[in-house]
Design a protein around this motif. Structure first.
Motif, PDB file in Angstrom:
ATOM      1  N   TYR A 192      -4.525  11.162  -1.465  1.00  0.00           N
ATOM      2  CA  TYR A 192      -4.896   9.962  -2.206  1.00  0.00           C
ATOM      3  C   TYR A 192      -4.561   8.621  -1.576  1.00  0.00           C
ATOM      4  O   TYR A 192      -5.262   7.649  -1.846  1.00  0.00           O
ATOM      5  CB  TYR A 192      -4.340  10.046  -3.628  1.00  0.00           C
ATOM      6  N   PRO A 193      -3.542   8.467  -0.730  1.00  0.00           N
ATOM      7  CA  PRO A 193      -3.349   7.149  -0.119  1.00  0.00           C
ATOM      8  C   PRO A 193      -4.313   6.882   1.039  1.00  0.00           C
ATOM      9  O   PRO A 193      -4.199   5.880   1.718  1.00  0.00           O
ATOM     10  CB  PRO A 193      -1.904   7.193   0.391  1.00  0.00           C
ATOM     11  N   ALA A 194      -5.251   7.806   1.279  1.00  0.00           N
ATOM     12  CA  ALA A 194      -6.198   7.593   2.371  1.00  0.00           C
ATOM     13  C   ALA A 194      -7.006   6.315   2.160  1.00  0.00           C
ATOM     14  O   ALA A 194      -7.437   5.677   3.103  1.00  0.00           O
ATOM     15  CB  ALA A 194      -7.140   8.798   2.484  1.00  0.00           C
ATOM     16  N   THR A 195      -7.230   5.961   0.906  1.00  0.00           N
ATOM     17  CA  THR A 195      -7.955   4.732   0.593  1.00  0.00           C
ATOM     18  C   THR A 195      -7.057   3.874  -0.281  1.00  0.00           C
ATOM     19  O   THR A 195      -6.698   4.257  -1.384  1.00  0.00           O
ATOM     20  CB  THR A 195      -9.267   5.044  -0.155  1.00  0.00           C
ATOM     21  N   PHE A 196      -6.707   2.705   0.207  1.00  0.00           N
ATOM     22  CA  PHE A 196      -5.756   1.850  -0.496  1.00  0.00           C
ATOM     23  C   PHE A 196      -6.435   0.836  -1.405  1.00  0.00           C
ATOM     24  O   PHE A 196      -5.810   0.318  -2.319  1.00  0.00           O
ATOM     25  CB  PHE A 196      -4.882   1.102   0.506  1.00  0.00           C
ATOM     26  N   ASN A 197      -7.680   0.507  -1.154  1.00  0.00           N
ATOM     27  CA  ASN A 197      -8.327  -0.576  -1.874  1.00  0.00           C
ATOM     28  C   ASN A 197      -8.909  -0.069  -3.197  1.00  0.00           C
ATOM     29  O   ASN A 197     -10.106   0.212  -3.311  1.00  0.00           O
ATOM     30  CB  ASN A 197      -9.432  -1.204  -1.012  1.00  0.00           C
ATOM     31  N   LEU A 198      -8.038   0.028  -4.200  1.00  0.00           N
ATOM     32  CA  LEU A 198      -8.455   0.585  -5.481  1.00  0.00           C
ATOM     33  C   LEU A 198      -9.516  -0.274  -6.155  1.00  0.00           C
ATOM     34  O   LEU A 198     -10.378   0.242  -6.863  1.00  0.00           O
ATOM     35  CB  LEU A 198      -7.233   0.743  -6.393  1.00  0.00           C
ATOM     36  N   LEU A 199      -9.452  -1.582  -5.964  1.00  0.00           N
ATOM     37  CA  LEU A 199     -10.459  -2.456  -6.564  1.00  0.00           C
ATOM     38  C   LEU A 199     -11.832  -2.212  -5.956  1.00  0.00           C
ATOM     39  O   LEU A 199     -12.855  -2.345  -6.631  1.00  0.00           O
ATOM     40  CB  LEU A 199     -10.053  -3.926  -6.390  1.00  0.00           C
TER      41      LEU A 199
ATOM     42  N   PHE B 288       4.737   2.556   4.862  1.00  0.00           N
ATOM     43  CA  PHE B 288       4.681   3.465   3.721  1.00  0.00           C
ATOM     44  C   PHE B 288       5.233   2.818   2.450  1.00  0.00           C
ATOM     45  O   PHE B 288       5.182   3.425   1.379  1.00  0.00           O
ATOM     46  CB  PHE B 288       5.452   4.750   4.022  1.00  0.00           C
ATOM     47  N   LEU B 289       5.743   1.609   2.582  1.00  0.00           N
ATOM     48  CA  LEU B 289       6.266   0.895   1.415  1.00  0.00           C
ATOM     49  C   LEU B 289       5.124   0.133   0.754  1.00  0.00           C
ATOM     50  O   LEU B 289       5.040  -1.097   0.795  1.00  0.00           O
ATOM     51  CB  LEU B 289       7.394  -0.058   1.838  1.00  0.00           C
ATOM     52  N   ARG B 290       4.223   0.886   0.136  1.00  0.00           N
ATOM     53  CA  ARG B 290       3.043   0.305  -0.499  1.00  0.00           C
ATOM     54  C   ARG B 290       2.915   0.843  -1.911  1.00  0.00           C
ATOM     55  O   ARG B 290       3.333   1.984  -2.201  1.00  0.00           O
ATOM     56  CB  ARG B 290       1.771   0.629   0.301  1.00  0.00           C
TER      57      ARG B 290
ATOM     58  N   GLU C  49      -5.545   2.096  10.775  1.00  0.00           N
ATOM     59  CA  GLU C  49      -4.664   2.805  11.703  1.00  0.00           C
ATOM     60  C   GLU C  49      -3.223   2.551  11.269  1.00  0.00           C
ATOM     61  O   GLU C  49      -2.361   2.189  12.059  1.00  0.00           O
ATOM     62  CB  GLU C  49      -4.888   2.303  13.126  1.00  0.00           C
ATOM     63  N   THR C  50      -2.978   2.742   9.978  1.00  0.00           N
ATOM     64  CA  THR C  50      -1.653   2.457   9.429  1.00  0.00           C
ATOM     65  C   THR C  50      -1.217   3.599   8.510  1.00  0.00           C
ATOM     66  O   THR C  50      -2.035   4.404   8.057  1.00  0.00           O
ATOM     67  CB  THR C  50      -1.669   1.147   8.614  1.00  0.00           C
TER      68      THR C  50
END
Length: 233
Positions: A93-100, A202-204, A114-115
């Motif tokens: 699930y963190p593969a895509t960060f832009n939930l909006l 990883f602190l997201r 690349e993060t």
């Protein structure tokens, strides 16, 4: 012994794979015609119901077919399965960060990342799915679960090739440079020196959200089993 559910699951998996990967392949053309937001809504309206049907059908038929092994009574296996399942969600699930963007509140875009987890593997969703399949196939031990897992893994392996091809077509040299610095196999690029981990990435909030989701799923798992059992598919 009836194996009709095995064939039905194969059909459901094939239908989901064609719809999901097909719509992903048509994204550029579709967005040019109806816009990025509307295309994301269309993608969700097709993919989410198919995914829900897959999940419910799997829950209701997970013990179908042959019992290939039985390790549920072995000490430590249940704990191992839960640990592997939790790890799988951190990849899935963190593969895509832009939930909006996922919700089409902001304009959906294709990004070159690349993060974070992408330093571990360029295709975290595939890795997460493989780990999830290993855990659940080990626990359940049925031919239906094994077939489902092999189908899911096959689709995600295809998605690795398909996704890389689409990104290369879209970004060309920029993607090829990222491809050189990352790996599909987890930690391979780090081991051979092409990549390095940066723990601060990883602190997201996304990772905190996944942790909360895992705890919620652990708590709700028995309820989910009861709820899906009332759907007679």
């Amino acid at each position: 012994m009836a194996f009709a559910s095995h064939w039905i699951m194969l059909g459901l998996l094939l239908g989901f794979a064609v719809a999901h990967s097909g719509l992903a392949s048509l994204r550029t053309r579709g967005e040019a015609i109806i816009g990025a937001r509307l295309y994301r809504v269309l993608f969700a309206l097709v993919s989410i119901p198919l995914a829900v049907i897959l999940v419910v059908y799997f829950f209701n038929h997970r013990y179908d077919g042959l019992l290939l092994w039985q390790v549920q009574g072995v000490t430590g296996v249940k704990t191992l399965v839960w640990i592997l399942s939790a790890i799988s969600f951190f990849f899935l699930y963190p593969a895509t960060f832009n939930l909006l963007e996922i919700a089409a509140i902001q304009k959906p875009q294709v990004h070159l990342y690349e993060t974070g987890i992408l330093r571990v593997t360029r295709h975290p969703q595939m890795v997460g799915q493989v780990i999830w399949c290993i855990a659940h196939t080990l626990w359940l031990g049925t031919s239906f679960t094994l077939l489902t897992s092999l189908g899911l893994i096959a689709h995600h392996l295809f998605a690795v090739w398909h996704g890389d091809r689409r990104l290369e077509d879209r970004y060309g040299e920029a993607f090829l440079k990222i491809k050189e610095r990352t790996s599909v196999v987890p930690f391979l690029a780090i081991i051979d020196g092409r990549q390095s981990l940066k723990w601060q990435e990883f602190l997201r909030p996304a990772y905190l959200g996944v942790t909360g989701f895992i705890l919620l799923l652990w708590w709700a798992h028995p309820w989910l089993m009861q709820a899906t059992s009332k759907i007679y598919w």
